[in-house]
Each structure stands twice: as structure tokens, then as C-alpha cells.
Design an enzyme around this catalytic site. Sequence first.
Site, short mmCIF file in Angstrom:
data_model
loop_
_atom_site.label_atom_id
_atom_site.label_comp_id
_atom_site.label_asym_id
_atom_site.label_seq_id
_atom_site.Cartn_x
_atom_site.Cartn_y
_atom_site.Cartn_z
N THR A 1 2.62 -3.26 10.40
CA THR A 1 2.12 -2.06 11.11
C THR A 1 1.63 -2.44 12.51
OG1 THR A 1 1.36 -1.21 9.01
CG2 THR A 1 0.46 -0.14 10.96
N ARG A 29 7.53 5.66 -1.02
CA ARG A 29 6.07 5.54 -0.86
C ARG A 29 5.70 5.69 0.61
NH1 ARG A 29 3.00 1.86 2.38
NH2 ARG A 29 0.91 1.69 1.48
N GLY A 31 2.36 5.43 3.32
CA GLY A 31 0.97 4.96 3.50
C GLY A 31 0.25 5.86 4.47
N ASP A 32 -0.78 5.33 5.11
CA ASP A 32 -1.63 6.15 5.99
C ASP A 32 -1.04 6.36 7.38
OD1 ASP A 32 -2.15 3.28 6.17
OD2 ASP A 32 -3.52 3.83 7.76
N THR A 52 -4.65 -0.11 10.19
CA THR A 52 -3.67 -0.98 9.54
C THR A 52 -4.31 -1.59 8.30
OG1 THR A 52 -2.36 -3.00 9.75
CG2 THR A 52 -4.38 -2.92 11.05
N GLY A 53 -3.53 -1.64 7.21
CA GLY A 53 -4.09 -2.21 5.98
C GLY A 53 -3.51 -1.55 4.75
N GLY A 55 -2.60 1.05 2.82
CA GLY A 55 -2.41 2.46 3.17
C GLY A 55 -2.97 3.45 2.18
#
Lengths: 134, 181
Positions: A1, A29, A31-32, A52-53, A55
Amino acid sequence: TVGVVARDISGNIAASTSTGGMTNKNYNRIGDTPVIGSGTYANNKTCAISCTGHGEIFLLAVAAYDVSCLMEYRDYSLQQAMDLVVNTKLVQMKGEGGMIGVDADGNISMQFNSLGMYRAARNNEGYHEVAIYK
Amino acid sequence: MPGYALALHGGAGTILREEMNEELEKAYLHALEEALNVGYAILERGGSAIDAVTQCCVVLEDNVLFNAGKGSVFTNSGTHEMDACIMDGNSLRAGAVTCVHGIRNPILLAAEIMQHSEHVFLSGKGAVDFALSRGIATVPEDYFFTQFRYDQWMSARDQQGTFLDHNSQAKGNAIPNKKFG
């Protein structure tokens, strides 16, 4: 990311985030990153944030917008708001990762609860940082 | 003169020092500096924040070291499925895409949605159809191949798990396939 936040000479702020997702991910899937308010948010009244991380946790925490709300409704500074979200709320939810932010005055904050985060920042008052680890 | 400022990130994770050799660390630091210079130069010449975050993000997407655009990871089915989002703090407008394939710079597609559609968030094939209608650059799937990400994928499959951007691939570091993807 990857992600970027900026404040320009007119006082406008903006945020961008882009990702290839998680290795071996399944079932489309998400994520954020693409979810406004979770991985990416910008509001001239408060801040621009890119996350970032992990999600799923950043999604559940509505992490980026949470920082903006703490600033708007509880008068937190950018640093205080990001610190609470990244180092308290997300840690309690077992959400590993971090975020970068800039506020309407051009203050920058980069916070993460993981061992490392690739990051860089610069402003027109001489601040200039490029780093990987804590 | 009011301040202008820019910050960027290239992902987070339990990046283990012992897995990072000096040459690789130099490559990452150079890549971060290069992207920073592109975005900051736009601000320095009076450009807009939205333009700075767009162009700086493109530089990061084009660098194989980061999990976005060209350096994207492999999905369970061996493809590259990307997401991106951009938001303008002045107008509170935003553009986002998710689960797109074959788009060279997903952030440019997100910006196109923000500026030239009545939508905010497009996904999958429909988002790619919109990209084609607007002349956004598309590339073949093998444009995204990198040996490093392929090896990471193999490791994740062996461990039946997933990895964050920069998590160590050492045994036991994969995030097991449970509720969180």
C-alpha cells in the site's frame, strides 16, 4: 500500500491511497484503502489522512474519519488524534499498521504501531524526513 | 507565506531488520525520496494538493518495491487486484476503485471518477469499462509480475495465510485465513 497527503499554498489539503491488497487474498476481499473514511480521508476543516496496515481493522475502526472527528468535535490536534487512533484504539483492536496526516495548517504527523513503516515528508520550513524504522 | 507540506508512505508491517540488506534499504530510501521530490515540486511551484497527491502516488505505483500498481501482490488465484482512493479536502469530493485488474495506475482511475463521473466508488469489471471509456492506461497482467511478490505468494500459500505489505515471510508470520481475509 502507498499513500500521500498534502497541503498546498492556498491551504487546500488532499489524500490519496493505492494498494495491491494482501498477498494470497481471496473472494474479492477489500481492505480499507478504497473506503472513504477508513483508509483515505480529506477535509480542509481538519486533516488529510492515508492509512496502511491490516485493512479489516482499519475498516472496522473507520480510522481516517475518526481522526478528523476527534479534531473537529473534541478539538484534538492532528498529532493527538492520530496518536489516540493508531496507538490506543487500533492496538486494542489488534490492528497493525499506521497512517500519515497533514492538517489545514500544514502540520505533518506520521504514526504507526508496527515495527516499521516506509515514509517520507517535507514542508517549506525546512523539515525533511525519509525513514523506514521507528 | 502560508506553509505547504507533503507526506507519503510505502506501507507498514513488521519489517525485520535482518531481512533488509543495506542495498535494499538504500533502494527503498531512494524510491521514497524520488516520490517525495515529485510531489513536493508541484507544491513548490504553486500547484494544488490534489495534483501533488495524484502524481506522487503514480510514482509510488510505478515502483516495483511497493505493493501498489506495478509491485502489487498476487491474489489467491495468481492475479493482481488493486484498489485506490483519492479525496479533495476543499470540495469534499472523492473517487475510489476496488478489485480492478490491468489498470496501470489505479489512482489515476480514482481521480477520473472523482472529476468526470457522477459516482464516487466503482468496482471490478465495470470500473475497468469506465477506465476504457475515459482512455485510462491499461496493461497486460504480466506487467505486474515481480519475482519477489511471486515468492511471497508461494510462501503464503504454503502457510495457508496472507501477508501485509512488508511482513516477514518467515514461517509463522502469515496471517491465518480467518475472518480478516
